[in-house]
Enzyme design. Structure first.
Site, mmCIF file in Angstrom:
data_model
loop_
_atom_site.group_PDB
_atom_site.id
_atom_site.type_symbol
_atom_site.label_atom_id
_atom_site.label_comp_id
_atom_site.label_asym_id
_atom_site.label_seq_id
_atom_site.Cartn_x
_atom_site.Cartn_y
_atom_site.Cartn_z
ATOM 1 N N THR A 1 0.656 -0.912 0.266
ATOM 2 C CA THR A 1 0.137 -0.040 0.060
ATOM 3 C C THR A 1 0.964 0.906 0.101
ATOM 4 O O THR A 1 1.798 1.288 0.578
ATOM 5 C CB THR A 1 -0.713 -0.193 1.402
ATOM 6 O OG1 THR A 1 -0.144 0.382 2.384
ATOM 7 C CG2 THR A 1 -1.954 -1.129 1.627
ATOM 8 N N GLY A 2 0.386 2.358 -0.524
ATOM 9 C CA GLY A 2 1.275 3.096 -0.504
ATOM 10 C C GLY A 2 2.810 3.485 -1.224
ATOM 11 O O GLY A 2 3.241 4.314 -0.778
ATOM 12 N N THR B 1 3.515 4.082 -4.685
ATOM 13 C CA THR B 1 3.276 5.094 -6.037
ATOM 14 C C THR B 1 4.274 6.608 -5.511
ATOM 15 O O THR B 1 5.189 6.775 -6.018
ATOM 16 C CB THR B 1 2.504 5.770 -5.906
ATOM 17 O OG1 THR B 1 2.124 6.648 -5.385
ATOM 18 C CG2 THR B 1 0.246 4.770 -6.452
ATOM 19 N N ILE C 1 9.149 5.178 0.542
ATOM 20 C CA ILE C 1 9.270 4.070 1.245
ATOM 21 C C ILE C 1 8.305 2.720 0.521
ATOM 22 O O ILE C 1 8.725 1.722 -0.333
ATOM 23 C CB ILE C 1 8.856 4.074 2.461
ATOM 24 C CG1 ILE C 1 10.116 4.974 3.578
ATOM 25 C CG2 ILE C 1 8.941 2.648 3.639
ATOM 26 C CD1 ILE C 1 9.629 4.998 5.019
ATOM 27 N N GLY C 2 7.104 3.066 0.262
ATOM 28 C CA GLY C 2 6.636 2.371 -0.774
ATOM 29 C C GLY C 2 6.862 1.821 -2.317
ATOM 30 O O GLY C 2 6.853 0.526 -1.815
ATOM 31 N N SER D 1 7.172 3.379 13.174
ATOM 32 C CA SER D 1 8.137 4.617 12.754
ATOM 33 C C SER D 1 8.605 4.752 14.567
ATOM 34 O O SER D 1 8.183 4.191 15.340
ATOM 35 C CB SER D 1 7.416 5.695 12.590
ATOM 36 O OG SER D 1 8.056 6.781 13.179
ATOM 37 N N TYR E 1 1.115 10.996 15.261
ATOM 38 C CA TYR E 1 1.268 10.647 14.206
ATOM 39 C C TYR E 1 2.006 9.105 15.156
ATOM 40 O O TYR E 1 2.017 8.240 15.297
ATOM 41 C CB TYR E 1 2.283 10.852 13.824
ATOM 42 C CG TYR E 1 3.512 9.763 12.666
ATOM 43 C CD1 TYR E 1 2.678 9.753 10.897
ATOM 44 C CD2 TYR E 1 4.884 9.943 12.396
ATOM 45 C CE1 TYR E 1 3.635 8.794 10.857
ATOM 46 C CE2 TYR E 1 5.087 9.534 12.089
ATOM 47 C CZ TYR E 1 5.093 8.783 11.092
ATOM 48 O OH TYR E 1 6.080 7.650 10.344
#
Length: 264
Positions: A13-14, A16, A19-20, A141, A154
């Site tokens: 996921t993510g 584009t 890190i993804g 994280s 976050y």
């Protein structure tokens, strides 16, 4: 030691950017069929075009959709088909004064950083267990363990993700499926560049801005620089492979020594 994911399908996921995207490239390079995810089909298409230059002759599948919603997640899973390796890399971050973070913003962070992962794990884990093999990786994280004063929403969401990881690892106990978190330290992505310039002088050249950010805002880093996405992806590729069969329920650190602890 050779990481071989031939014959497996990974959903990142993510993927584009940041890190993804680096994780998607690493898994494809190891032989996996990789489903590329982002909210907008055009961004997914652009990412696949970019990745083809890095991993030619690998199978990359477009899986656009908003995984923070049930309908979007269903569309993504349908495009990916059978998932052997799930990497929950989608994440939202930003700075805000602690007392000014609204209920709506708290919910947005948890919807994106926690519930999207829960939703996809819930959908894919049963089939992994049935097949007797699978890998779930949640990108956490250092902020989960060292909550930054300027982004507690976050940090709290990433702490919750560690708990989610441990809980689902227990659900998969003894099945051949592993569930782990990768605790990423301060990493150099386009979004992080914007974040850095929120906290330091925007007129500084990037190398100077990065250095000032690390000294002023992340002084515990032993690496004393931002981590490159590929360095995170290397650990994800290992944990996604059969080589990591004895690692589960763990929070594996790729944090540049930022967290001041002698244990993981």
């Amino acid at each position: 030691m050779r990481i071989d994911l031939s014959g497996s399908t990974a959903l990142v996921t993510g993927s584009t950017q940041g890190i993804g995207m680096a994780v998607a490239a690493a898994l494809a390079d190891a032989g996996a069929r990789v489903a590329i995810n982002g909210r907008r089909p055009e961004r997914v298409a652009e990412a696949i075009g970019s990745l083809r230059d890095r991993v030619p002759e690998r199978e990359l599948v477009a899986a656009p959709g908003d995984v923070t919603t049930e309908r979007g997640a269903a569309a993504v899973l349908s495009a990916a088909a059978e998932v052997d390796v799930l990497v929950n890399s989608l994440g939202l971050f930003g700075s805000a004064p602690a007392l000014e973070i609204s209920d709506e913003e708290w919910r947005r962070y948890f919807d994106t950083n926690v519930l999207s992962a829960v939703r996809l794990i819930r959908a894919t884990l049963p089939d992994m267990i049935r097949r007797g093999w699978g890998r779930v990786l949640n990108i956490a994280s250092d902020s989960a363990l060292a909550i930054p004063a300027e982004m507690i929403h976050y940090g709290a969401s990433k702490t919750a993700l560690l708990a989610v990881t441990r809980g689902f690892a227990k659900e998969a106990a003894g099945t051949g499926v592993t569930v782990n978190s990768v605790v990423a330290g301060p990493t150099h992505t386009r979004g992080v560049e914007d974040f850095v310039y929120e906290l330091v002088d925007r007129d500084l050249p990037w190398d100077e801005a990065q250095h000032e950010f690390m000294i002023r805002h992340r002084p515990m880093s032993l690496l004393q620089r931002l981590i490159e996405p590929e360095e995170i992806a290397n650990m994800v590729a290992y944990l996604s492979s059969p080589l990591a069969s004895a690692t589960t329920g763990a929070a594996v650190r790729v944090d540049g020594g930022y967290i001041d602890s002698i244990v993981p």
